[in-house]
Design an enzyme around this catalytic site. Structure first.
Site, PDB file in Angstrom:
ATOM      1  N   ASP A 145       0.955  -1.085   0.081  1.00 17.58           N
ATOM      2  CA  ASP A 145      -0.015   0.038   0.281  1.00 17.58           C
ATOM      3  C   ASP A 145       0.975   1.216  -0.020  1.00 17.58           C
ATOM      4  OD1 ASP A 145      -2.520   1.546   0.456  1.00 17.58           O
ATOM      5  OD2 ASP A 145      -1.804   1.874   2.426  1.00 17.58           O
ATOM      6  N   ASP A 167      -0.351   5.102   0.887  1.00 18.69           N
ATOM      7  CA  ASP A 167      -0.533   6.008   1.713  1.00 18.69           C
ATOM      8  C   ASP A 167      -0.620   5.647   3.353  1.00 18.69           C
ATOM      9  OD1 ASP A 167      -0.872   8.031  -0.366  1.00 18.69           O
ATOM     10  OD2 ASP A 167      -2.934   7.420  -0.600  1.00 18.69           O
TER      11      ASP A 167
END
Length: 223
Positions: free
Chosen positions: A7, A9
């Site tokens: 991932d 953010d």
């Protein structure tokens, strides 16, 4: 195949790049300060609560820039990378990504944020494969404000990863080892689908789940 998925953010970068880009548009004068910032904050809170309407958000978030010229778009993205993103590209996060690349793993960044914002960030990490929410474009190549295909958000991340793996003649279940690093419960579906889920800089909800299930917890931003 050994697979390493990240991932973006909150996981590899401390900021939410989508939200931060909205703030940058306000700072550049491309969006109304009070009205846009308030709506941007509301959408971000919806995301944190796992209740984001991603179609509505993409329409809102692209509105200030999608009718600008290609040169203007390139310039605002360049200043965003220079002033906002590069200062938060931590060496520990870079080193983690490099360790998987150096090991010969198939590495991908899998993010709900659109590819316009995240392509240069993935490049800064040295990652070629970016699975991001794709923006629909018209016949002239202009962004319409709609999403093309399935957003790489929540369960959509699994679908998009499987589409990518299918182009390589395999499936997630067939990978010899698969690891996914994420900070958010929005990514529970993909965390549960890999052989090694890693709660990375997790929020309280994901940390509680990780401890209950015995998942590894990794903190990249603490000294």
């Amino acid at each position: 195949m050994r697979l390493a998925l990240f991932d973006l953010d909150g996981t590899l970068i401390e900021k939410d790049s989508d939200h931060a880009f909205g703030e940058h548009l306000v700072a550049c004068g491309w969006a109304d300060g009070a009205e846009f910032a308030a709506a941007n904050d509301r959408f971000y809170q919806q995301y944190l609560a796992g209740a984001l309407d991603i179609d509505a958000y993409v329409d809102f978030a692209t509105r200030p820039w999608r009718d600008r010229s290609a040169a203007e778009q390139a310039e605002v993205l360049h200043s965003f990378m220079r002033d906002v993103m590069r200062p938060v590209l931590h060496e520990r996060a870079r080193a983690l990504v490099r360790s998987h690349l150096d090991a010969g793993d198939h590495v991908a960044i899998v993010t709900a944020t659109n590819e316009f914002i995240t392509r240069p960030i993935a490049d800064a990490f040295g990652v070629d494969t970016l699975i991001a929410t794709e923006l629909e474009r018209d016949a002239a190549g202009r962004v319409t404000g709609r999403i093309r295909g399935e957003a790489s958000f929540r369960e959509g991340k699994i679908a998009r990863v499987e589409q990518w793996l299918a182009t390589r003649g395999t499936r997630l279940a067939d990978c010899r080892a698969s690891v996914f690093y994420s900070d958010s419960t929005n990514d529970l579906a993909l965390l549960q689908a890999v052989s090694e889920p890693v709660a990375t800089n997790p929020g309280p909800a994901l940390e509680a789940i990780a401890r209950e299930r015995g998942w590894r917890i990794l903190r990249l931003f603490e000294q």
